[in-house]
Each structure stands twice: as C-alpha cells, then as structure tokens.
Design a protein around this motif. Sequence first.
Motif, PDB file in Angstrom:
ATOM      1  N   UNK A   1       0.819  -1.214   0.000  1.00 32.64           N
ATOM      2  CA  UNK A   1       0.000   0.000   0.000  1.00 32.64           C
ATOM      3  C   UNK A   1       0.855   1.266   0.000  1.00 32.64           C
ATOM      4  N   UNK A   2       2.001   1.210   0.682  1.00 31.10           N
ATOM      5  CA  UNK A   2       2.894   2.370   0.690  1.00 31.10           C
ATOM      6  C   UNK A   2       3.438   2.641  -0.722  1.00 31.10           C
ATOM      7  N   UNK A   3       3.695   1.568  -1.460  1.00 29.58           N
ATOM      8  CA  UNK A   3       4.167   1.719  -2.835  1.00 29.58           C
ATOM      9  C   UNK A   3       3.086   2.352  -3.706  1.00 29.58           C
ATOM     10  N   UNK A   4       1.833   1.914  -3.516  1.00 30.48           N
ATOM     11  CA  UNK A   4       0.723   2.510  -4.261  1.00 30.48           C
ATOM     12  C   UNK A   4       0.610   4.002  -3.965  1.00 30.48           C
ATOM     13  N   UNK A   5       0.708   4.367  -2.698  1.00 35.83           N
ATOM     14  CA  UNK A   5       0.626   5.775  -2.297  1.00 35.83           C
ATOM     15  C   UNK A   5       1.769   6.580  -2.901  1.00 35.83           C
ATOM     16  N   UNK A   6       2.951   5.981  -2.963  1.00 39.04           N
ATOM     17  CA  UNK A   6       4.104   6.679  -3.535  1.00 39.04           C
ATOM     18  C   UNK A   6       3.914   6.927  -5.024  1.00 39.04           C
ATOM     19  N   UNK A   7       3.401   5.908  -5.732  1.00 38.41           N
ATOM     20  CA  UNK A   7       3.142   6.057  -7.165  1.00 38.41           C
ATOM     21  C   UNK A   7       2.102   7.154  -7.404  1.00 38.41           C
ATOM     22  N   UNK A   8       1.051   7.172  -6.608  1.00 36.82           N
ATOM     23  CA  UNK A   8       0.009   8.197  -6.760  1.00 36.82           C
ATOM     24  C   UNK A   8       0.564   9.579  -6.461  1.00 36.82           C
TER      25      UNK A   8
END
Length: 468
Positions: free
Chosen positions: A38-45
């Motif tokens: 989820x942290x990776x998703x937030x970083x991409x966004x």
Amino acid sequence: MNTIDLYGADWCPDCQRAKAYLKEHNIDFNFIDVDLDKEATAKVEAINKGKRIIPTVIINDKPFTNPDNATLANLLGINKQGVIKLYGADWCPDCQRAKAYLQNNEINFQYIEVDKNKWAADLVEQTNNGKRIIPTVFINETSYTNPDNSILKTVLDIGKEAEQTVFDTVIVGAGAAGLTASIYIQRDRFNSLILEKKNIGGNAFLTEKIENYPGFTNISGPDLMTKMSEQAKTYGAKIETGVAVNKIHKKGNEFVLETNMGEYVSKSVVLALGSTYRLLGIPNEADLIGGGVHFCATCDGAFYRDREIIVIGGGNSALEEGIFLSGFCKKVSIVNRSKTFSASETYIDKLPSIKNIETYMNKESVAFIKDENGNFKGLEIKDNETGEVEALHADGSFIFIGLIPNTQNVKDFIDLDARGFIKTTALGETSVKGVFAAGDCREGAIAQVAAATGEGVLASYGVRNYFK
C-alpha cells in the motif's frame, strides 16, 4: 550505489515490457509490486499527481512515468555496444567534452554526478587507485579513465558502418494477427521481425478471460498470447517490444521503417497495428484518465477491490468486463445509452443473477464529476427520454464503447477508409504493393481473436504470393 526501483504489477503489460528490457540488458533493479504494498501505491500516486500509473521507475531518486524502451536506453546508457555509464561533474571540462562527443554520435549513456552521489565518488576513487579522476567511463564492466575522443571512437566503433539486416517481412504489431502472420511466414522459410510498440498480445493480452477461441473453452488473454508468441519464436521469429513505427517509405524495392529505435529495412511489410480504446469526449474525461477513468479491467480493476465502479457501454466488452469486475468490486453500475444491449445473449442472460450489478438503460454519459480536490467522484448521466439528469457516485469508471484503428502514422502511405481503417484486397494487400494489413486495423475486420488469427494467415499468403 546506482539504484533502480520499478513500481508495477505482474498483470501490467508495460511493466512486463520494462522488466524484460532491463533483464535483457543485465540491468539490476528492484521490483516493487503495488498490489501487495500500500505504501508503494501511495508513492506512485504521489509521484503522478493522484494517478496510479505504472510502471513508475525511479533511477537514483528521479522518477520516470511509464518510460518506453528508448527512454530507458537513454537514461541507463543502453546501446548495441553495451551499457555505458559516465561518472563526472558539471564543472569538469573533460566531462563536458566526453558527454558532447557521445551525444553528437547518438550514443546513450547514464550520467552520474560524483558531487551528488557519495557512492559514485567512492566507486571512481576505488577504480582509479584512490584518485578521484573524472570522467571515468564504464562500458559494460570495463572502465576508462578520462578517455579522449579517439579512445571512445575506437572502443565504441563510432563511425564504423554497421551492416543492416534486410528482413523478408517486418510485421508491425504483436497481437494475434501479427503473431499468426509470423508463424506462417517463418514456416515458409522467410525471415520475419515483429516490431511492437507496447506489449506482446495487443488488446487480447488485456482480456481476463476468453471463452470463444476454438480449442479453449476458457483461457486467459495473457496465456493465449504467450502461447502464440512462443510458437512464433519456435519457428525463428524475432520480436522487439518498445519499438514505435513513426513512418514507412519505399526505397527502391525495399521498405524503410523509421522508428524511435532507428531504421529497419524489409522487402515486405504486414501492418497488424491493432486499435485503441474510443473516448466518450465528455468534460473531465482527459484529466481523469488513469486516475478514475480506465479502459482495461484486467489492468486496473484490482485497484477497485471492495469499491464501487461504473462501466460505460452496452456491447460484449462492456458486459464481459462488467461481469469480471463484479467478482471483486462492491458494486458495478452499467450505463448504456441505448434501450437494449448490443452484446450477445450469453452475457445478457448472466446479468440478472449477479446481485451487485445495476443497469442504467437509455442513459447518456454527460460529464465525469470531480471532487473538491480534482479527484474522480462519479458520472453525470441524462435520461434520453425524459431529459432528467442525475449523478452516479463511484470510486472509478471503465469505458468500453468501441475501438479506433491505430493507423495515424500510415495515413499518408496507404489508402484508408473514412473511419481510418486500411483498405485491402482479399489477401490483405493494401494500395501499396508488398504491404499487407491484418486484424483490427483493416477495413471490415471483426474484433475477435479468432478472426485476427485468420487474417494473419491471409496476410502471410499475400506475402508468399508477392514474393512469387
């Protein structure tokens, strides 16, 4: 150290393309799956201003959104001579000289500043017996300390004419039509090259489930396309992904294909260009693509697990993908501008038994709705009979309203019909002798995988007759 982080997902075709390209050239990288982190998703966004765009590649702390292979080659110094890295500093005259020489000779190189990266400074000192001498240039694993231009010319064969392969056939597009054409052309002992701008398999690769391909009652798009590509390679076909054909012209009896990765020469050409998803053309659509507005359930559906989504369209694709999304989304609202669906009865009959699908018939999509932060909020629809307007609130949407042929770059080379599809003869020959078309880009084509394979066969027979 020289760090490369690739944020993506296993189902993402462009992620697979980027990973394959890096592996092919022995580039070390860290793969971070946004579906599992989820942290990776937030970083991409955060990097992409709220949009979940993958792959997002970070090279030494600098992000790059969905870079194509040419961009990766430029950023990482990938060349036919090998991988080139130049360690230097902006204030260094010899570094400027070396950079200019490589750039003037169209040599890709990764430039790493020793002043901003301690690990780079340490590497340079270690390479040069404790001395910080720049530029230090690495070609693959061999280092050259402050090489002058004559040394660079020698070790890189700059100015030496490379022998250019002339293929019997270059096939543009690695979808079902292009792969099938290659299988048959290779079996006829002609050497073929497939150039693909994005992913092997085309739109079929993005289909979660295929139930109407002969021989398979149920097979995923990726599995079927992988089998086709493996078969083509078995017969000797060569496939290059990340290569975009920008222009084609004839030179003597040969065709020159100008691409983002250089020129290719062939005695014949098969255009299996495929198609692109059609847009609605309503307010806020362009701004929200990738951030609430999508065209591929297989690619982006996972982002909406246990959330509410809207599907727009009434054909086979809309219902098939809507049913697929209902398997893990909280609610699926299908908006169709007609009173009846144009999809086959097989899909229509399934709808009543799926409790989390709601249909909105005879409703026109008016505009996408944004919230106060500019993020996707829903869709405004209008009843075609009463004119009543209402807002459907959801977390995301998927558009399935047809396809547009990818023929923009050949419109001045061959004849197209009024809608942009390529005009052909029975064996797929275009208005230019030696150039053939197959699949979704051809006039009168049926947008089905089985039909595309048949057209690939016809194009291969056209090529055989042309050589006779």
